[in-house]
Design a protein around this motif. Structure first.
Motif, mmCIF file in Angstrom:
data_model
loop_
_atom_site.group_PDB
_atom_site.id
_atom_site.type_symbol
_atom_site.label_atom_id
_atom_site.label_comp_id
_atom_site.label_asym_id
_atom_site.label_seq_id
_atom_site.Cartn_x
_atom_site.Cartn_y
_atom_site.Cartn_z
ATOM 1 N N SER A 191 2.195 -11.416 41.176
ATOM 2 C CA SER A 191 2.758 -10.066 41.054
ATOM 3 C C SER A 191 2.147 -9.320 39.885
ATOM 4 O O SER A 191 1.872 -8.122 39.973
ATOM 5 C CB SER A 191 4.281 -10.132 40.877
ATOM 6 O OG SER A 191 4.881 -10.664 42.028
ATOM 7 N N MET A 192 1.934 -10.032 38.781
ATOM 8 C CA MET A 192 1.316 -9.400 37.613
ATOM 9 C C MET A 192 -0.113 -8.985 37.923
ATOM 10 O O MET A 192 -0.547 -7.899 37.518
ATOM 11 C CB MET A 192 1.342 -10.358 36.419
ATOM 12 C CG MET A 192 2.710 -10.521 35.816
ATOM 13 S SD MET A 192 2.773 -11.803 34.554
ATOM 14 C CE MET A 192 1.373 -11.448 33.559
ATOM 15 N N ALA A 193 -0.835 -9.822 38.641
ATOM 16 C CA ALA A 193 -2.212 -9.480 39.006
ATOM 17 C C ALA A 193 -2.221 -8.245 39.900
ATOM 18 O O ALA A 193 -3.041 -7.340 39.710
ATOM 19 C CB ALA A 193 -2.880 -10.663 39.695
ATOM 20 N N ASP A 194 -1.297 -8.197 40.859
ATOM 21 C CA ASP A 194 -1.211 -7.021 41.730
ATOM 22 C C ASP A 194 -0.896 -5.767 40.919
ATOM 23 O O ASP A 194 -1.508 -4.717 41.130
ATOM 24 C CB ASP A 194 -0.139 -7.226 42.808
ATOM 25 C CG ASP A 194 -0.540 -8.274 43.842
ATOM 26 O OD1 ASP A 194 -1.753 -8.593 43.935
ATOM 27 O OD2 ASP A 194 0.363 -8.776 44.534
ATOM 28 N N LEU B 150 -1.559 -11.332 31.707
ATOM 29 C CA LEU B 150 -2.194 -12.265 32.638
ATOM 30 C C LEU B 150 -3.377 -12.959 31.985
ATOM 31 O O LEU B 150 -3.555 -14.174 32.111
ATOM 32 C CB LEU B 150 -2.632 -11.518 33.899
ATOM 33 C CG LEU B 150 -3.049 -12.346 35.088
ATOM 34 C CD1 LEU B 150 -1.901 -13.220 35.564
ATOM 35 C CD2 LEU B 150 -3.513 -11.446 36.216
ATOM 36 N N LEU B 151 -4.197 -12.210 31.248
ATOM 37 C CA LEU B 151 -5.327 -12.806 30.542
ATOM 38 C C LEU B 151 -4.850 -13.769 29.457
ATOM 39 O O LEU B 151 -5.424 -14.836 29.259
ATOM 40 C CB LEU B 151 -6.206 -11.710 29.936
ATOM 41 C CG LEU B 151 -6.985 -10.874 30.950
ATOM 42 C CD1 LEU B 151 -7.624 -9.681 30.266
ATOM 43 C CD2 LEU B 151 -8.019 -11.702 31.675
ATOM 44 N N GLN B 152 -3.786 -13.412 28.742
ATOM 45 C CA GLN B 152 -3.240 -14.299 27.712
ATOM 46 C C GLN B 152 -2.697 -15.578 28.331
ATOM 47 O O GLN B 152 -2.883 -16.664 27.778
ATOM 48 C CB GLN B 152 -2.139 -13.586 26.921
ATOM 49 C CG GLN B 152 -2.672 -12.540 25.988
ATOM 50 C CD GLN B 152 -1.573 -11.710 25.338
ATOM 51 O OE1 GLN B 152 -0.528 -11.461 25.937
ATOM 52 N NE2 GLN B 152 -1.820 -11.264 24.116
ATOM 53 N N MET B 153 -2.043 -15.462 29.477
ATOM 54 C CA MET B 153 -1.503 -16.643 30.150
ATOM 55 C C MET B 153 -2.611 -17.620 30.518
ATOM 56 O O MET B 153 -2.405 -18.830 30.527
ATOM 57 C CB MET B 153 -0.755 -16.253 31.440
ATOM 58 C CG MET B 153 0.592 -15.644 31.216
ATOM 59 S SD MET B 153 1.368 -15.042 32.742
ATOM 60 C CE MET B 153 0.979 -16.289 33.938
ATOM 61 N N ASP C 166 -4.371 -12.935 20.535
ATOM 62 C CA ASP C 166 -4.167 -12.009 19.431
ATOM 63 C C ASP C 166 -4.585 -12.643 18.116
ATOM 64 O O ASP C 166 -4.751 -11.976 17.120
ATOM 65 C CB ASP C 166 -2.686 -11.612 19.330
ATOM 66 C CG ASP C 166 -2.257 -10.735 20.492
ATOM 67 O OD1 ASP C 166 -3.114 -10.012 21.032
ATOM 68 O OD2 ASP C 166 -1.075 -10.768 20.856
ATOM 69 N N LYS C 167 -4.759 -13.943 18.123
ATOM 70 C CA LYS C 167 -5.053 -14.681 16.903
ATOM 71 C C LYS C 167 -6.556 -14.729 16.652
ATOM 72 O O LYS C 167 -7.333 -15.009 17.555
ATOM 73 C CB LYS C 167 -4.514 -16.105 17.034
ATOM 74 C CG LYS C 167 -4.702 -16.945 15.808
ATOM 75 C CD LYS C 167 -4.120 -18.328 16.026
ATOM 76 C CE LYS C 167 -4.367 -19.209 14.843
ATOM 77 N NZ LYS C 167 -3.863 -20.553 15.039
ATOM 78 N N VAL C 168 -6.922 -14.446 15.436
ATOM 79 C CA VAL C 168 -8.322 -14.530 15.040
ATOM 80 C C VAL C 168 -8.401 -15.471 13.845
ATOM 81 O O VAL C 168 -7.772 -15.242 12.818
ATOM 82 C CB VAL C 168 -8.884 -13.144 14.647
ATOM 83 C CG1 VAL C 168 -10.310 -13.265 14.163
ATOM 84 C CG2 VAL C 168 -8.787 -12.181 15.814
#
Length: 107
Positions: free
Chosen positions: A46-49, A63-66, A72-74
């Motif tokens: 659903s998130m991808a859609d 979705l990319l983070q999952m 966000d961490k560097v």
């Protein structure tokens, strides 16, 4: 909270007190995860859609983070490439200033 307390055989206040306990909070989150784990593929679809059809940047980011494709961490690692200590650097700076000032070694 009244219904939960009645089902557990404790007072409503006991439920509120439990929610303040870190151990209870961790176990509650674990149980929620266990209860919803089988729905994650459907949620991800659903998130991808939403990310594609609605051009929803927040859904795309999540979705990319999952999928560990965006963080966000560097991490920054500091290295001393010169190998010089503070006193050596101060000495070199003084030499540079002396050359710049035409040989005057007063710093």
């Amino acid at each position: 909270m009244e219904e939960i307390g009645a089902a557990a055989g404790v007072s409503r206040q006991s439920i509120y007190d439990w929610l303040k306990e870190p151990l209870f909070e961790r176990e509650l989150k674990r149980q929620i995860t266990r209860n919803t784990l089988d729905k994650l593929p459907e949620v991800a679809d659903s998130m991808a859609d939403a990310a594609i059809q609605d051009r929803n940047a927040a859904a795309a980011k999540l979705l990319l983070q999952m999928n560990k494709m965006l963080t966000d961490k560097v991490d920054v690692v500091r290295t001393d490439a010169t190998g010089l200590d503070r006193e050596e650097l101060d000495r070199r700076i003084a030499e540079f200033k002396a050359r710049r000032d035409g040989g005057n070694t007063d710093v």
